[in-house]
Design an enzyme around this catalytic site. Structure first.
Site, PDB file in Angstrom:
ATOM      1  N   LYS A  13      50.561  50.296  43.083  1.00  0.00           N
ATOM      2  CA  LYS A  13      50.076  51.409  45.148  1.00  0.00           C
ATOM      3  C   LYS A  13      51.204  50.673  46.003  1.00  0.00           C
ATOM      4  O   LYS A  13      52.279  51.648  46.386  1.00  0.00           O
ATOM      5  CB  LYS A  13      49.099  51.068  44.929  1.00  0.00           C
ATOM      6  CG  LYS A  13      47.748  50.836  43.929  1.00  0.00           C
ATOM      7  CD  LYS A  13      45.825  50.997  44.711  1.00  0.00           C
ATOM      8  CE  LYS A  13      46.187  48.990  44.823  1.00  0.00           C
ATOM      9  NZ  LYS A  13      46.573  48.385  43.420  1.00  0.00           N
ATOM     10  N   ARG A  85      37.342  51.157  48.990  1.00  0.00           N
ATOM     11  CA  ARG A  85      37.349  50.411  48.089  1.00  0.00           C
ATOM     12  C   ARG A  85      36.360  50.332  47.214  1.00  0.00           C
ATOM     13  O   ARG A  85      36.010  49.445  46.468  1.00  0.00           O
ATOM     14  CB  ARG A  85      37.868  48.649  47.474  1.00  0.00           C
ATOM     15  CG  ARG A  85      39.339  48.329  47.581  1.00  0.00           C
ATOM     16  CD  ARG A  85      40.283  47.426  47.948  1.00  0.00           C
ATOM     17  NE  ARG A  85      41.117  46.655  47.016  1.00  0.00           N
ATOM     18  CZ  ARG A  85      42.160  46.006  46.833  1.00  0.00           C
ATOM     19  NH1 ARG A  85      42.533  46.588  48.221  1.00  0.00           N
ATOM     20  NH2 ARG A  85      42.260  45.498  46.525  1.00  0.00           N
ATOM     21  N   ARG A 123      55.521  38.834  39.518  1.00  0.00           N
ATOM     22  CA  ARG A 123      55.169  39.331  41.314  1.00  0.00           C
ATOM     23  C   ARG A 123      55.655  38.224  42.575  1.00  0.00           C
ATOM     24  O   ARG A 123      54.713  37.034  42.539  1.00  0.00           O
ATOM     25  CB  ARG A 123      53.604  40.290  41.623  1.00  0.00           C
ATOM     26  CG  ARG A 123      53.874  40.478  43.218  1.00  0.00           C
ATOM     27  CD  ARG A 123      53.050  41.828  43.853  1.00  0.00           C
ATOM     28  NE  ARG A 123      51.417  41.075  43.621  1.00  0.00           N
ATOM     29  CZ  ARG A 123      50.634  41.520  43.695  1.00  0.00           C
ATOM     30  NH1 ARG A 123      50.600  42.957  44.100  1.00  0.00           N
ATOM     31  NH2 ARG A 123      49.329  41.656  43.749  1.00  0.00           N
ATOM     32  N   ARG A 156      52.047  35.638  45.225  1.00  0.00           N
ATOM     33  CA  ARG A 156      50.830  35.392  46.250  1.00  0.00           C
ATOM     34  C   ARG A 156      49.754  34.602  45.670  1.00  0.00           C
ATOM     35  O   ARG A 156      49.667  34.095  44.512  1.00  0.00           O
ATOM     36  CB  ARG A 156      49.886  36.547  45.977  1.00  0.00           C
ATOM     37  CG  ARG A 156      50.358  37.717  48.115  1.00  0.00           C
ATOM     38  CD  ARG A 156      49.748  38.761  47.340  1.00  0.00           C
ATOM     39  NE  ARG A 156      48.936  39.688  47.288  1.00  0.00           N
ATOM     40  CZ  ARG A 156      48.366  41.045  46.828  1.00  0.00           C
ATOM     41  NH1 ARG A 156      48.909  41.743  47.082  1.00  0.00           N
ATOM     42  NH2 ARG A 156      47.108  41.217  46.371  1.00  0.00           N
ATOM     43  N   ARG A 167      39.630  39.235  40.686  1.00  0.00           N
ATOM     44  CA  ARG A 167      39.503  41.100  41.291  1.00  0.00           C
ATOM     45  C   ARG A 167      39.746  42.202  40.531  1.00  0.00           C
ATOM     46  O   ARG A 167      39.008  43.490  40.385  1.00  0.00           O
ATOM     47  CB  ARG A 167      41.877  40.285  41.205  1.00  0.00           C
ATOM     48  CG  ARG A 167      41.279  39.823  42.939  1.00  0.00           C
ATOM     49  CD  ARG A 167      42.712  39.360  43.382  1.00  0.00           C
ATOM     50  NE  ARG A 167      43.767  40.629  43.199  1.00  0.00           N
ATOM     51  CZ  ARG A 167      45.209  40.529  43.067  1.00  0.00           C
ATOM     52  NH1 ARG A 167      45.693  38.904  42.630  1.00  0.00           N
ATOM     53  NH2 ARG A 167      45.789  41.386  43.323  1.00  0.00           N
TER      54      ARG A 167
END
Ligand code: AP5
Length: 218
Positions: A13, A85, A123, A156, A167
């Site tokens: 996203k 969400r 990432r 992160r 998550r």
């Protein structure tokens, strides 16, 4: 037009929102980036959100809705990345849009769960602007350094395997029902987010012919 980017953590996203923002007159509003900025600035909201984010849990609806009412006050052509969400957030968003006589379309990023762990553990993020890279799928020219601002990239803290699993569970339980929510209203389009990054961008752009170029499109 308000665009809602909807999909699990790691679906792409943020990657697509940044590309669309550069090519078209649509600004990205990322709830994750906003919350991380609040944390960095040690605001009351940031301090309250911190423990939820570190635990891989969603931040309570009332905090998010208040933050987004403020952020969306003058929004018109925006990509909302990471909101809503939960069904409660979607209902609050609907009320806000109705009051402004605006409509929204959800872009659903369809992806298999089994690619998400590799995407998230590989990432690297620019903490200054939220731009993301991947060690294999989208590497920076110099490892650990952002191509554009030359500053350091970070991993992160919530991209640890055990937090990612939490998550993903939160997503399935609380966010995935929104796909049917927007589908029922006839307000959802689906893209194949398993494809290469550039192919996903093409699919998003083709599905949204109303996007206005910024003038420096690729
Ligand atoms: P947030 O920052 O929104 O994280 P997220 O939804 O978990 O989404 P991600 O940023 O992890 O994934 P993405 O889909 O943007 O993937 P990306 O493009 O980076 O939220 C963080 C936390 O904040 C939440 O856990 C929660 O605590 C809180 N929060 C935020 N909003 C909230 C809300 N509304 N309510 C309550 N709490 C909220 O891509 C991932 C990687 O894959 C990158 O390395 C990228 O290079 C790579 N990649 C992307 N696309 C492809 C592709 N097509 N092929 C191969 N690799 C790809």
């Amino acid at each position: 037009m308000i665009l809602i980017f909807l999909g699990p953590p790691g679906a792409g996203k943020g990657t697509q929102a940044k590309i669309i923002e550069e090519r078209f007159a649509h600004r990205q509003i990322s709830t994750g980036d906003l919350l991380r900025a609040h944390r960095a600035n040690k605001t009351a909201l940031g301090l309250e959100a911190q423990s939820y984010m570190d635990a891989g849990k969603l931040v309570p609806d009332d905090l998010i809705i208040r933050m987004m009412e403020h952020e969306l006050a003058n929004a018109k052509d925006v990509i909302v990345d990471g909101f809503p969400r939960t069904v409660a957030q979607a209902e609050a968003f609907d009320a806000l849009l109705a009051a402004k006589q605006l409509s929204a379309k959800a872009v659903v990023f369809d992806v298999d769960q089994n690619v998400l762990m590799a995407r998230l553990t590989g990432r690297w993020t620019n903490p200054r602007n939220g731009r993301v890279y991947h060690t294999i799928f989208n590497p920076p020219r110099v490892p650990g350094i952002d191509d554009e601002d030359g500053g350091e990239l970070i991993q992160r803290p919530d991209d640890k395997a055990e937090t990612i699993e939490k998550r993903l569970r939160e997503y399935e339980e609380k966010t995935a029902p929104l796909i049917a929510y927007y589908g029922r209203a006839g307000n959802a389009i689906h893209v194949n987010a398993l494809a290469d990054i550039a192919v996903v961008t093409d699919e998003v752009v083709k599905a949204l012919p109303g996007l206005a170029p910024t003038g420096h499109a690729a």
